[in-house]
Design an enzyme around this catalytic site. Structure first.
Site, PDB file in Angstrom:
ATOM      1  N   TYR A 182      51.944  33.973  44.276  1.00  8.05           N
ATOM      2  CA  TYR A 182      51.512  35.360  44.388  1.00  8.05           C
ATOM      3  C   TYR A 182      52.515  36.132  45.227  1.00  8.05           C
ATOM      4  CZ  TYR A 182      47.135  33.142  42.859  1.00  8.05           C
ATOM      5  OH  TYR A 182      46.195  32.405  42.187  1.00  8.05           O
TER       6      TYR A 182
ATOM      7  N   PRO B   6      36.208  35.307  38.328  1.00  9.17           N
ATOM      8  CA  PRO B   6      34.732  35.371  38.367  1.00  9.17           C
ATOM      9  C   PRO B   6      34.190  36.739  37.967  1.00  9.17           C
ATOM     10  CG  PRO B   6      35.638  35.467  40.606  1.00  9.17           C
ATOM     11  CD  PRO B   6      36.787  35.125  39.684  1.00  9.17           C
TER      12      PRO B   6
HETATM   13  N1  LIG Z   1      44.040  28.876  39.217  1.00  9.19           N
HETATM   14  C1  LIG Z   1      44.403  29.912  38.494  1.00  9.19           C
HETATM   15  O1  LIG Z   1      45.073  29.776  37.463  1.00  9.19           O
HETATM   16  C2  LIG Z   1      43.980  31.287  38.915  1.00  9.19           C
HETATM   17  C3  LIG Z   1      44.138  32.356  38.011  1.00  9.19           C
HETATM   18  C4  LIG Z   1      43.723  33.602  38.428  1.00  9.19           C
HETATM   19  C5  LIG Z   1      43.155  33.784  39.673  1.00  9.19           C
HETATM   20  N2  LIG Z   1      43.031  32.733  40.539  1.00  9.19           N
HETATM   21  C6  LIG Z   1      42.359  32.901  41.866  1.00  9.19           C
HETATM   22  O2  LIG Z   1      41.062  33.399  41.639  1.00  9.19           O
HETATM   23  C7  LIG Z   1      40.842  34.584  42.412  1.00  9.19           C
HETATM   24  C8  LIG Z   1      39.902  35.492  41.651  1.00  9.19           C
HETATM   25  O3  LIG Z   1      40.471  35.906  40.429  1.00  9.19           O
HETATM   26  P1  LIG Z   1      41.067  37.370  40.177  1.00  9.19           P
HETATM   27  O4  LIG Z   1      41.269  38.064  41.477  1.00  9.19           O
HETATM   28  O5  LIG Z   1      42.199  37.210  39.254  1.00  9.19           O
HETATM   29  O6  LIG Z   1      39.945  38.042  39.303  1.00  9.19           O
HETATM   30  P2  LIG Z   1      38.459  38.555  39.604  1.00  9.19           P
HETATM   31  O7  LIG Z   1      37.998  38.165  40.965  1.00  9.19           O
HETATM   32  O8  LIG Z   1      37.642  38.159  38.435  1.00  9.19           O
HETATM   33  O9  LIG Z   1      38.632  40.139  39.488  1.00  9.19           O
HETATM   34  C9  LIG Z   1      39.547  40.834  40.249  1.00  9.19           C
HETATM   35  C10 LIG Z   1      39.661  42.229  39.622  1.00  9.19           C
HETATM   36  O10 LIG Z   1      38.417  42.910  39.752  1.00  9.19           O
HETATM   37  C11 LIG Z   1      38.583  44.062  40.572  1.00  9.19           C
HETATM   38  N3  LIG Z   1      37.410  44.095  41.460  1.00  9.19           N
HETATM   39  C12 LIG Z   1      37.115  43.251  42.468  1.00  9.19           C
HETATM   40  N4  LIG Z   1      35.932  43.563  43.027  1.00  9.19           N
HETATM   41  C13 LIG Z   1      35.467  44.638  42.344  1.00  9.19           C
HETATM   42  C14 LIG Z   1      34.315  45.431  42.455  1.00  9.19           C
HETATM   43  N5  LIG Z   1      33.384  45.166  43.376  1.00  9.19           N
HETATM   44  N6  LIG Z   1      34.159  46.471  41.581  1.00  9.19           N
HETATM   45  C15 LIG Z   1      35.087  46.744  40.651  1.00  9.19           C
HETATM   46  N7  LIG Z   1      36.229  46.018  40.495  1.00  9.19           N
HETATM   47  C16 LIG Z   1      36.411  44.981  41.347  1.00  9.19           C
HETATM   48  C17 LIG Z   1      39.870  43.881  41.327  1.00  9.19           C
HETATM   49  O11 LIG Z   1      40.485  45.129  41.576  1.00  9.19           O
HETATM   50  P3  LIG Z   1      40.568  45.761  43.058  1.00  9.19           P
HETATM   51  O12 LIG Z   1      41.703  45.091  43.761  1.00  9.19           O
HETATM   52  O13 LIG Z   1      40.816  47.197  42.788  1.00  9.19           O
HETATM   53  O14 LIG Z   1      39.254  45.502  43.711  1.00  9.19           O
HETATM   54  C18 LIG Z   1      40.683  43.071  40.321  1.00  9.19           C
HETATM   55  O15 LIG Z   1      41.262  43.923  39.348  1.00  9.19           O
HETATM   56  C19 LIG Z   1      42.246  35.161  42.598  1.00  9.19           C
HETATM   57  O16 LIG Z   1      42.293  36.093  43.654  1.00  9.19           O
HETATM   58  C20 LIG Z   1      43.058  33.899  42.792  1.00  9.19           C
HETATM   59  O17 LIG Z   1      42.975  33.489  44.153  1.00  9.19           O
HETATM   60  C21 LIG Z   1      43.418  31.501  40.158  1.00  9.19           C
END
Ligand SMILES: NC(=O)c1ccc[n+]([C@@H]2O[C@H](COP(=O)([O-])OP(=O)(O)OC[C@H]3O[C@@H](n4cnc5c(N)ncnc54)[C@H](OP(=O)(O)O)[C@@H]3O)[C@@H](O)[C@H]2O)c1
Length: 288
Positions: free
Chosen positions: A63, A214
């Protein structure tokens, strides 16, 4: 302030963590590349998460690259007792922001040393081996050589616990034949439930299941049933999506990602949201 303990705890090896955690990927710049748009806010999000009781942060040197681990170090080092930082290895970023596999034993070893340096620790709490492949279609190849390389680093005292990411049930079984696996991080949410069987298997084995995306990841979840459930409960759709995961299985640990303080507060508050049976039944139909 939200009481995160309402959502319970889970044990990763010898580390107890609140089931409501935080995923740090969104703190890097656009495309998970380069510095954050708002650096003071990125540091504030990390500090507020921990001040609010988050003791499980998910990260990686992919990241930025390196940016997010360096922000975590700047915001939180020296780390409070009880904070568990889970990182992952298995890829490197190109100068064009591309994601490239880096899965040879030498590359995995070098990634572990990079994470130690960037996070400013002597031992990494948990390292996930992130298997390369599309998030919706993990590869079926043997992961033995790669997992053995990480197990050797664990044997040298550089890693406390090992996990896996983007893997199949067969790959989890293969890895467990080499060293204990404390967590599996795969794509799963209210709408995307291809991993239901693996999630149940891991629950029975006492292994944490940590859904990435999630909230739907780069395309946040949208569904009429989700909006209706949220309206009827006086909650937001994102809170209902997180509460549904918490109620789906006791081994699910949440790491919702955000770069916004307002979203962080909203997401953490889902730890106190109990979904009644009728709402659960409607939500269950979304991914059915
Ligand atoms: N192992 C893997 O391959 C892998 C892949 C992807 C992710 N990850 C890990 O999993 C974590 C979670 O996944 P993710 O961050 O990709 O996706 P996520 O948690 O499903 O969603 C994040 C997205 O939702 C938005 N968001 C968050 N809270 C919100 C709310 N209350 N209302 C409206 N929009 C909201 C965020 O934008 P804002 O910033 O504007 O809130 C961002 O665009 C990552 O941070 C990472 O640590 C791992």
């Amino acid at each position: 302030m939200t009481d995160l303990s309402k959502a319970g705890t889970f044990t990763l090896g010898d580390r107890s963590v609140n089931r409501m955690g935080y995923g740090a990927m969104q703190l890097a710049g656009p495309g998970v590349f380069g510095p954050p748009k708002d650096r003071p806010q990125a540091l504030a999000v990390l500090r507020e998460a921990v001040a609010s009781g988050v003791n499980h942060i998910d990260t990686s040197d992919f990241y930025g690259p390196f940016v997010v681990n360096q922000l975590i170090r700047e915001a939180l080092h020296p780390y409070p007792d009880g904070l568990t930082i889970v990182t992952k290895v298995g890829a490197v970023r190109g100068a064009d922001a591309s994601w490239n596999p880096a899965q040879s034993p030498a590359e995995l070893t070098s990634a572990v040393h990079d994470n130690l340096r960037n996070l400013g620790v002597d031992v990494l709490d948990v390292v996930n081996l992130r298997i390369t492949g599309a998030v919706h279609a993990p590869s079926e190849a043997s992961i033995a050589e790669r997992f053995e390389a990480l197990a050797a680093l664990q044997g040298q005292g550089l890693i406390r616990h090992l996990g896996l990411s983007n893997v199949t049930s067969a790959q989890v079984a293969e890895a467990r034949g080499i060293a204990p696996v404390v967590c599996v991080q795969n794509h799963y949410n209210l709408v995307h439930r291809a991993d239901d069987a693996l999630l149940n298997e891991l629950d029975e084995a006492g292994i944490a299941y940590v859904p990435f995306f999630p909230l739907g990841g780069f395309s946040p979840l949208q569904s009429q049933a989700l909006s209706d459930a949220a309206a009827s409960l006086g909650a937001t759709p994102m809170q209902v999506a997180l509460a549904w995961l918490l109620q789906r299985a006791p081994n699910i640990l949440l790491i919702p990602g955000t770069s916004s303080l307002a979203h962080l507060r909203e997401n953490l508050a889902a730890a106190e949201l109990a979904l009644p049976e009728d709402a659960l039944a409607l939500l269950d139909e979304i991914g059915g």
